[in-house]
Design an enzyme around this catalytic site. Structure first.
Site, short mmCIF file in Angstrom:
data_model
loop_
_atom_site.label_atom_id
_atom_site.label_comp_id
_atom_site.label_asym_id
_atom_site.label_seq_id
_atom_site.Cartn_x
_atom_site.Cartn_y
_atom_site.Cartn_z
N HIS A 113 67.18 14.61 76.16
CA HIS A 113 66.24 14.66 77.26
C HIS A 113 66.37 16.19 77.79
O HIS A 113 65.23 16.73 77.88
CB HIS A 113 66.67 13.67 78.21
CG HIS A 113 65.48 13.50 79.37
ND1 HIS A 113 64.75 12.76 79.59
CD2 HIS A 113 65.82 14.30 80.56
CE1 HIS A 113 64.14 12.80 80.70
NE2 HIS A 113 64.60 13.87 81.06
N GLU A 114 67.33 16.58 78.22
CA GLU A 114 67.50 17.80 78.80
C GLU A 114 67.05 18.96 78.00
O GLU A 114 66.58 19.92 78.26
CB GLU A 114 68.87 18.03 79.29
CG GLU A 114 69.38 17.03 80.47
CD GLU A 114 68.41 16.82 81.52
OE1 GLU A 114 67.65 17.67 81.81
OE2 GLU A 114 68.40 15.66 82.18
N HIS A 167 60.59 23.05 76.49
CA HIS A 167 59.44 23.49 77.59
C HIS A 167 59.65 24.79 77.99
O HIS A 167 58.73 25.43 78.37
CB HIS A 167 59.32 22.20 78.39
CG HIS A 167 57.96 22.12 79.17
ND1 HIS A 167 57.76 21.03 79.92
CD2 HIS A 167 56.71 22.57 78.78
CE1 HIS A 167 56.44 21.06 80.14
NE2 HIS A 167 55.98 21.91 79.51
N HIS A 211 63.39 19.38 77.94
CA HIS A 211 63.07 20.28 79.01
C HIS A 211 63.12 21.71 78.91
O HIS A 211 62.28 22.55 79.10
CB HIS A 211 63.77 19.68 80.29
CG HIS A 211 63.29 18.58 81.17
ND1 HIS A 211 62.07 18.32 81.53
CD2 HIS A 211 64.12 17.54 81.61
CE1 HIS A 211 62.12 17.09 82.19
NE2 HIS A 211 63.25 16.54 82.10
ZN LIG Z 1 63.77 14.62 82.94
#
Ligand SMILES: [Zn+2]
Length: 679
Positions: free
Chosen positions: A472-473, A479, A476
């Site tokens: 998940h991290e 991104h 990010h």
């Molecule tokens: Zn998040």
């Protein structure tokens, strides 16, 4: 002044890649550096407002976006450290710096000269020639000023300020009341037989709690780590009921901590602000810059999912009812029975716990597998660099390069817990990407986590949940690292709130794919591959009772939207209002005296007002996006290239709905989520 001369925060950073010189920074440097940098930023703003040329995108909008560069870099070091490596002194420095920064940003929003220039550009934005990114930046800046009250007349401004202040006081009070009500109630057990079913770690903690309160026996509280497992495992039905009633009536007991009047006040004041700024209701105001940009879109979305999830919610309910009665429950299933029987059946069906899985997920293997996944998908590579200064010896740094060897970013990783680090995991940045005089300034991204450390007997092993957290991290982080924009406030993860979790949740999908797990998940001692039956169980367990869970999330989403779509002042009883809204998603017989709104901190304490739908919205996006990868191959380079070009590189420089459509070839559909959740 002489002091500031030697302040490394204010000096040029002559470090590798101009990264923060952590080795030179002392806590005492922060406050004077922030104060000095604010002065510099104010001068930059002054240059904009005192410009006698007519306002243009370049001399006003772009200039404003790049003003305060030094201040930005200093405050990100301060706030990032205060989360990842703090101490009393640093906390004090942060508390002293915070009001200086707030005052600075308020001064900008209330700067009429500046607003007039922005408004002039905004009014003519459709007749001038701008790129999409420029147009969005103009709209964004204008909106920020408008929502800050810049467009109001002087007498309205006073009322606006008064409401804003009252709202922040009320939200604080709301949270304090919920906290007080959570703290003040306990379940005190003195008879050992009342502990039936509870796991040992929970009863141990309850015994400790009792000792700390100079009490005998065991004390259970309404805080999550005590409340949730109690509801899952206690075989004493009447005690579960007691706990449940206490939990679900917090701040709704008619005492001094009751939140019902506060809820009504907040709702009315939010509406008043929205109307002052020209909106019909608060939801319309909030949603203006979201992907779901109108209340109608959100309602339509919630309804669509509601219709689809309804049969699954009742199917889950009936399964648990049947299981409970087979297990000996004579009375009808009540709310306080759900977690208990649901957990019991889950254990029976998918008995697979963390300790069985952990040996397959050593941190070292997971890290190289996740980096490797990015290489497979996007052709980017990671090269360790030990010469970049770090704030703690645990932190590792990597240079990140594109497939043609162009430099992309610096990545910091900081995996393990220690005193001075907040709990949980997060991605953050020390520098966001932007272009300066045509030069591409690349970002510095950081991943901070609290993964279990290695010990003498075993390496650091991640739980399955930690594996998905890392993915998940890292999503990010991609991104943030792959972004290719011009203006800082639109680059990387600076996107609409209901769009920002797409790249992160998207990555989590890989944790359930055998094809990826097979590339690295082997037992750290035996070298044996993660057995396929485990993967199947993990997947099934993830979809277990999702119909029920989805239904519950939707009920909160409906409640949130109902409160914030009110178009007129109200004095309604909050239980009448809530009961009416919640009827459609009710699965259990009604219980007197319970209320959700009175303790719904997300929307009345925190910042999720008219935004709770976002949780499900993001799930729809990530499932639908990943479905495309499943159809074309989960490592397919063409699909990955399209995801990169249309989503990861674009930041907030285009309307998120069109970005998504460019990637997917159509609007998002809820089908993939329904399928993944077994609905
Ligand atoms: Zn998040």
């Amino acid at each position: 002044m002489t002091e500031n001369k030697n302040n490394p925060l204010l000096a040029e950073w002559n470090t590798p890649f101009n990264t923060p010189p952590f080795n030179l920074i002392d806590t005492a440097h922060f406050l004077p550096a922030v104060e000095e940098a604010v002065k510099l930023a104010e001068k930059e703003i002054q240059v904009i407002t005192e410009n006698t040329d007519k306002p243009t995108f370049k001399n006003t909008i772009a200039a404003l976006d790049s003003a305060g560069e030094k201040l930005g870099r200093i405050s990100s070091v301060l706030f990032n450290l205060n989360s990842a490596e703090t101490n009393k002194l640093l906390q004090e420095a942060t508390q002293k710096a915070a009001p200086v920064l707030t005052r600075f940003s308020n001064d900008i929003t209330l700067n009429t000269k500046l607003f007039e220039r922005i408004a002039k550009i905004f009014e003519k934005k459709d007749t001038a020639v701008y790129t999409t990114e420029e147009k969005i930046l103009i709209e964004r800046k204008y909106r920020n000023f408008m929502l800050g009250g810049a467009g109001l007349k002087e007498h309205e401004r006073e009322r606006f300020r008064a409401i804003s202040e009252e709202l922040s006081t009320l939200s604080l009070k709301f949270d304090e009341n919920v906290l007080e009500e959570t703290n003040s109630w306990v379940l005190h057990i003195t008879d050992r037989s009342d502990l039936a079913g509870l796991p040992e770690n929970l009863t141990d903690a309850a015994a400790k709690e009792a000792v700390s309160r100079n009490s005998e026996g065991w004390i259970f509280t309404l805080h999550y780590p005590s409340y949730v497992p109690f509801m899952q495992y206690s075989e004493k039905r009447h005690l579960r009921e007691k706990m449940f009633r206490a939990y679900s009536s917090r701040a709704f007991r008619g005492n001094e901590y009751d939140n019902r009047n506060i809820v009504i006040k907040i709702v009315n004041l939010r509406l008043e602000i929205a109307k002052m700024l020209g909106f019909t209701n608060f939801a319309e105001m909030v949603l203006g810059d979201r992907m779901a940009d109108t209340p109608e879109k959100v309602e339509k979305f919630l309804e669509e999912l509601y219709t689809a999830a309804k049969p699954a919610a009742f199917r889950d309910l009936n399964t648990i009812k049947k299981f409970a009665s087979e297990d000996g429950l004579k009375e009808p299933l009540e709310r306080w029975d759900w977690a208990f029987y649901s957990e019991k059946l889950k254990k029976k069906l998918y008995d697979i716990d963390d300790e069985i899985l952990k040996p397959y997920f050593s941190l070292e293997k997971v890290e190289s597998a996740i980096f490797g996944l990015a290489t497979k998908l996007y052709g980017i590579r990671f090269s360790a660099n030990r010469s970049i200064p770090v704030y703690h010896p645990d932190v590792k740094t990597f240079e990140v390069y594109d497939n043609d060897d162009t430099f992309l970013a610096i990545l910091y990783v900081d995996y393990h817990p220690r005193a001075g680090k907040s709990g949980g995991a997060w991605m953050t940045s020390y520098r966001d990407q932007r272009k300066k005089n045509k030069k591409d300034i690349r970002p510095f991204i950081s991943i901070v986590a609290n993964f279990t450390r290695s010990s003498e007997s075993r390496p650091s092993l991640l739980s399955f949940n930690e594996l998905t957290t890392f993915l998940h991290e890292f999503g990010h982080a991609l991104h943030g690292m792959l972004t290719k924009c011009t203006h800082e406030s639109l680059s990387g993860t600076n996107v609409a709130r209901d769009f920002v979790e797409l790249p992160s949740q998207f990555m989590e999908n890989y944790a359930y794919e055998k094809e990826w797990l097979d590339t690295f998940a082997v037992h750290y001692q035996t070298g044996e591959k993660l057995p396929e039956e485990f993967i199947v169980k993990i997947k099934e367990a993830a979809a277990y009772n999702e119909g029920y869970a989805c239904y519950r999330q939707l009920s909160f989403g409906f409640l949130d939207m109902a409160w914030h779509s009110l178009g007129n002042h109200t004095e309604i009883s909050i239980s009448d209002f809530e009961n009416e809204v919640m009827t459609k998603t009710e699965l259990f017989p009604p219980v007197e005296g319970l209320n959700m709104s009175a303790s719904f901190g997300h929307i009345f304490g925190g910042g999720y007002a008219a935004g709770y739908y976002g949780y499900k919205w993001a799930e729809v996006l990530d499932a639908d996006a990943f479905q495309y990868f499943k159809e074309t191959g989960i490592f397919n380079n063409k699909t990955a290239e399209s995801f990169r070009k249309n989503i990861l590189e674009k930041g907030g420089t285009e309307d998120p709905a069109s970005l998504y459509k460019n990637f997917r070839g159509r609007d998002p559909s809820i089908d993939a989520l329904l399928k993944r959740s077994g609905l």
